[in-house]
Write a protein that holds these residues in place. Structure first.
Motif, PDB file in Angstrom:
ATOM      1  N   VAL A  69      33.163  44.854  33.569  1.00  0.00           N
ATOM      2  CA  VAL A  69      33.102  45.872  35.017  1.00  0.00           C
ATOM      3  C   VAL A  69      33.868  45.502  36.281  1.00  0.00           C
ATOM      4  CG1 VAL A  69      30.819  47.016  34.133  1.00  0.00           C
ATOM      5  CG2 VAL A  69      30.899  44.301  35.133  1.00  0.00           C
ATOM      6  N   THR A  70      34.023  46.166  37.349  1.00  0.00           N
ATOM      7  CA  THR A  70      34.359  45.321  38.510  1.00  0.00           C
ATOM      8  C   THR A  70      33.365  44.918  39.654  1.00  0.00           C
ATOM      9  OG1 THR A  70      36.576  47.130  38.422  1.00  0.00           O
ATOM     10  CG2 THR A  70      35.283  45.758  40.562  1.00  0.00           C
ATOM     11  N   LEU A  71      33.420  43.952  40.285  1.00  0.00           N
ATOM     12  CA  LEU A  71      31.973  43.282  41.112  1.00  0.00           C
ATOM     13  C   LEU A  71      32.691  43.590  42.700  1.00  0.00           C
ATOM     14  CD1 LEU A  71      30.914  40.485  37.963  1.00  0.00           C
ATOM     15  CD2 LEU A  71      30.387  42.566  38.462  1.00  0.00           C
ATOM     16  N   GLY A  72      31.642  43.204  43.556  1.00  0.00           N
ATOM     17  CA  GLY A  72      31.978  42.208  44.409  1.00  0.00           C
ATOM     18  C   GLY A  72      31.024  41.765  44.620  1.00  0.00           C
TER      19      GLY A  72
ATOM     20  N   GLY B  68      35.913  36.053  25.360  1.00  0.00           N
ATOM     21  CA  GLY B  68      34.899  36.877  26.029  1.00  0.00           C
ATOM     22  C   GLY B  68      35.010  37.699  27.194  1.00  0.00           C
ATOM     23  N   VAL B  69      33.744  39.008  27.727  1.00  0.00           N
ATOM     24  CA  VAL B  69      34.402  39.904  28.085  1.00  0.00           C
ATOM     25  C   VAL B  69      34.963  39.545  29.335  1.00  0.00           C
ATOM     26  CG1 VAL B  69      33.251  41.883  29.323  1.00  0.00           C
ATOM     27  CG2 VAL B  69      32.299  41.013  26.911  1.00  0.00           C
ATOM     28  N   LYS B  70      35.513  40.092  30.033  1.00  0.00           N
ATOM     29  CA  LYS B  70      36.279  39.633  30.627  1.00  0.00           C
ATOM     30  C   LYS B  70      35.366  40.863  32.370  1.00  0.00           C
ATOM     31  CE  LYS B  70      40.200  41.456  32.222  1.00  0.00           C
ATOM     32  NZ  LYS B  70      41.845  41.791  32.800  1.00  0.00           N
ATOM     33  N   VAL B  71      34.976  40.112  33.503  1.00  0.00           N
ATOM     34  CA  VAL B  71      34.974  41.195  35.177  1.00  0.00           C
ATOM     35  C   VAL B  71      35.664  40.522  35.737  1.00  0.00           C
ATOM     36  CG1 VAL B  71      32.395  41.164  34.523  1.00  0.00           C
ATOM     37  CG2 VAL B  71      33.143  38.830  35.515  1.00  0.00           C
ATOM     38  N   GLU B  72      36.245  41.204  37.043  1.00  0.00           N
ATOM     39  CA  GLU B  72      36.930  41.626  37.987  1.00  0.00           C
ATOM     40  C   GLU B  72      35.993  41.602  39.380  1.00  0.00           C
ATOM     41  OE1 GLU B  72      41.147  42.859  39.526  1.00  0.00           O
ATOM     42  OE2 GLU B  72      39.702  44.891  38.192  1.00  0.00           O
ATOM     43  N   ILE B  73      35.815  39.957  39.742  1.00  0.00           N
ATOM     44  CA  ILE B  73      35.713  40.194  41.668  1.00  0.00           C
ATOM     45  C   ILE B  73      36.130  40.295  42.603  1.00  0.00           C
ATOM     46  CG2 ILE B  73      33.845  38.502  42.671  1.00  0.00           C
ATOM     47  CD1 ILE B  73      33.683  37.003  40.555  1.00  0.00           C
ATOM     48  N   LYS B  74      36.186  41.660  43.047  1.00  0.00           N
ATOM     49  CA  LYS B  74      37.188  42.354  43.705  1.00  0.00           C
ATOM     50  C   LYS B  74      36.861  41.864  44.702  1.00  0.00           C
ATOM     51  CE  LYS B  74      39.464  45.096  42.969  1.00  0.00           C
ATOM     52  NZ  LYS B  74      41.427  45.687  42.610  1.00  0.00           N
ATOM     53  N   ASN B  75      38.185  41.937  46.317  1.00  0.00           N
ATOM     54  CA  ASN B  75      37.674  41.878  47.646  1.00  0.00           C
ATOM     55  C   ASN B  75      37.386  40.362  48.443  1.00  0.00           C
ATOM     56  OD1 ASN B  75      40.127  43.687  48.212  1.00  0.00           O
ATOM     57  ND2 ASN B  75      37.910  45.746  48.378  1.00  0.00           N
ATOM     58  N   LEU B  76      37.662  39.007  47.575  1.00  0.00           N
ATOM     59  CA  LEU B  76      37.421  37.807  48.226  1.00  0.00           C
ATOM     60  C   LEU B  76      37.592  37.765  48.999  1.00  0.00           C
ATOM     61  CD1 LEU B  76      36.515  36.516  44.577  1.00  0.00           C
ATOM     62  CD2 LEU B  76      34.609  37.562  45.914  1.00  0.00           C
ATOM     63  N   ASN B  77      37.115  37.482  50.512  1.00  0.00           N
ATOM     64  CA  ASN B  77      38.057  36.828  51.717  1.00  0.00           C
ATOM     65  C   ASN B  77      37.819  35.777  52.523  1.00  0.00           C
ATOM     66  OD1 ASN B  77      35.102  37.295  52.362  1.00  0.00           O
ATOM     67  ND2 ASN B  77      35.803  38.691  53.970  1.00  0.00           N
ATOM     68  N   SER B  78      37.213  34.367  51.417  1.00  0.00           N
ATOM     69  CA  SER B  78      37.543  33.740  51.811  1.00  0.00           C
ATOM     70  C   SER B  78      37.598  32.416  49.997  1.00  0.00           C
ATOM     71  CB  SER B  78      35.810  33.330  52.141  1.00  0.00           C
ATOM     72  OG  SER B  78      34.811  32.826  51.912  1.00  0.00           O
ATOM     73  N   PHE B  79      38.470  31.191  50.775  1.00  0.00           N
ATOM     74  CA  PHE B  79      38.096  30.217  49.540  1.00  0.00           C
ATOM     75  C   PHE B  79      36.555  30.271  49.034  1.00  0.00           C
ATOM     76  CE2 PHE B  79      42.180  28.232  50.709  1.00  0.00           C
ATOM     77  CZ  PHE B  79      43.161  29.927  50.871  1.00  0.00           C
TER      78      PHE B  79
ATOM     79  N   PHE C 191      27.660  42.104  42.751  1.00  0.00           N
ATOM     80  CA  PHE C 191      26.881  43.361  42.065  1.00  0.00           C
ATOM     81  C   PHE C 191      28.139  44.347  41.472  1.00  0.00           C
ATOM     82  CE2 PHE C 191      28.785  43.046  46.125  1.00  0.00           C
ATOM     83  CZ  PHE C 191      29.213  44.299  46.701  1.00  0.00           C
ATOM     84  N   VAL C 192      27.766  44.736  40.765  1.00  0.00           N
ATOM     85  CA  VAL C 192      28.525  46.241  40.362  1.00  0.00           C
ATOM     86  C   VAL C 192      28.945  47.418  41.691  1.00  0.00           C
ATOM     87  CG1 VAL C 192      28.729  47.805  38.258  1.00  0.00           C
ATOM     88  CG2 VAL C 192      27.094  45.521  38.212  1.00  0.00           C
TER      89      VAL C 192
END
Length: 487
Positions: A256-259, A218-229, A268-269
């Protein structure tokens, strides 16, 4: 469609700050957490013209040790590269990283999968790079602006990238927990996410079972800078739900890259997803290729401690622990060491020691907000408490009261028992009168017991224990009650 008609596909990227005395390419002090802004900087980590980087040997060694712990292949030649992009917290306009020739390739880590069976998560690569600075976005009197702190710029980072082998938010959570445990065991990273020493990025996609059977994604998204489990779990669960809802209504997903907005519980994008060619990687001209000898690799292998999986298996075989208890003990290296030191001092069953550590000790530690490394109860003191139990001087209920006092004061168990008069009452004559008083005070329960409701014996035992402030010997109390109620 239902959730069972989809497969979640997740790959994880982890950035772990390595424990070194200085930064990656300069001599700046690496103890930057909590320091005043821009107090740990120099011309090298600020990217001033004409300066040259120098490789931190300890960071290279920590990366190799991590690779060995993950059963990765250690490269004989590794090359640093420039990753080019423009952002205010990147003073040089590029980041020194590794691309085509990283230090570590392959490897794996085993977790318990969603089906309850061991699951191997493949590691694609592990490489060294430098950290960026930190932006702080401000809004004052309607004016927005950003402040830059370059203390973190140039800190040594180890990036560990998995294959897309994870299939749920829980598996991602378990993978990160296990990886952090390994990094802490070998002393490569503190893994303290609240201090920014470990940051995570999740690549998430959802595909139908038909797509999976055909090898499609499927279409891949990247969720950046997750600072806790917990943020990882929340963000992945949110994205999986969003993907499925979008697919079922016939919508289109974007790469897209997400926060992650923790307060609102949603992603959010941030920007469109970059590809490798967007960064224009090329070999770093100011740094020579690293030549890794097999002798160095073997020297570093010899410095590795017993790793969590091996320790867990040994605890089960040597001490007769079940899988869950062994896993609980080895999850923290200091707890595992405390357990073994207590067993050695106690000279008794490891099962009993485990029960007291994972039960009353952990409970009392939680209430007192104490960590095992700063515990006032030494392994010798806990072993002495267990010996008092074995000798019948105190019972288990009193033991729990004693351990709470030990945590607070650091006193020896025997001293607490003597000072507070907590020794177990086992004298039949002393308990006989109390047993009689309890039967007289609870005639309904005594009558029902005599009529065949034997479960009420436990209620009457509880009344005797209350009357003796928990100090009565329960075995003696049971015998006395049974005798008195049989008359």
């Amino acid at each position: 469609m239902t959730m069972t008609q989809y497969q979640v596909v997740i790959g994880m990227e982890v950035h772990a700050q390595l424990q070194t005395a200085s930064k990656m390419f300069c001599a700046c002090d690496a103890a930057v957490f909590g320091a005043p802004p821009n107090s740990h900087v120099c011309p090298v980590c600020l990217g001033m013209p004409g300066v040259l980087p120098v490789i931190n040997r300890r960071a290279v060694e920590q990366t190799i040790r991590t690779g060995l712990a993950l059963a990765a292949e250690i490269a004989e030649t590794a090359v640093f590269a420039r990753k080019n992009y423009n952002y205010p917290d990147l003073p040089k306009g590029y980041q020194i990283s590794q691309y085509e020739l990283p230090l570590c390739l392959g490897g794996s880590l085993t977790i318990t999968g969603d089906d309850g069976r061991p699951k191997v998560i493949r590691v694609r690569r592990a490489h060294l790079e430098e950290d960026t600075g930190k932006s702080k976005h401000m809004n004052q009197n309607g004016v927005t602006y950003s402040l830059l702190d370059y203390n973190r710029s140039g800190m040594p980072l180890l990036e560990i990238v998995t294959e897309a082998d994870l299939n749920s938010a829980q598996e991602a959570y378990d993978y990160l927990t296990k990886l952090r445990t390994i990094l802490r065991y070998i002393g490569a990273s503190s893994g303290d996410m609240e201090k920014g020493a470990m940051r995570c990025e999740a690549n998430v996609s959802v595909r139908t079972l038909l797509q999976a059977a055909q090898g499609e994604y499927g279409v891949k998204v990247e969720i950046k800078n997750l600072n806790s489990f917990s943020a990882v779990r929340g963000a992945v669960e949110y994205e999986v739900k969003r993907h499925i809802e979008t697919i079922e209504r016939g919508g289109t997903l974007q790469q897209v890259t997400l926060g992650w907005n923790e307060a609102e519980g949603r992603t959010f994008v941030q920007r469109s997803k970059e590809s490798a060619h967007d960064y224009r990687y090329f070999p770093e001209p100011d740094l020579p290729p690293l030549r890794i000898t097999r002798e160095l690799v073997e020297q570093l292998r010899a410095t590795l401690p017993e790793l969590p999986d091996a320790k867990q298996a040994r605890f089960m075989a040597q001490y007769g622990l079940n899988l869950n208890d062994a896993a609980t003990l080895v999850a923290t290296q200091a707890v595992a060491a405390y357990f073994e030191a207590t067993v050695a001092a106690y000279g008794g069953a490891g099962r009993e020691v485990c029960n007291w550590i994972t039960g009353p000790l952990f409970s009392a530690m939680s209430s007192a907000n104490q960590d095992i490394r700063s515990l006032k109860v030494t392994p010798d003191n806990l072993a002495a408490l267990l010996t008092l139990l074995d000798r019948g001087i105190i019972n288990r209920n009193i033991g729990q009261r004693v351990i709470a006092t030990m945590l607070e004061t650091g006193q020896a168990a025997a001293d607490i028992v003597e000072t507070e008069g907590l020794a177990q009452v086992s004298d039949s004559d002393a308990l006989h009168a109390i047993v009689r008083e309890v039967i007289v005070a609870n005639p309904t329960e005594a009558t029902k017991y005599r009529a065949g409701n034997l479960n009420l014996l436990n209620f009457l035992i509880g009344q005797v224990m209350r009357a003796t402030r928990g100090k009565a010997n329960q075995t003696v109390v049971r015998q006395l009650l049974e005798q008195a109620l049989a008359e």
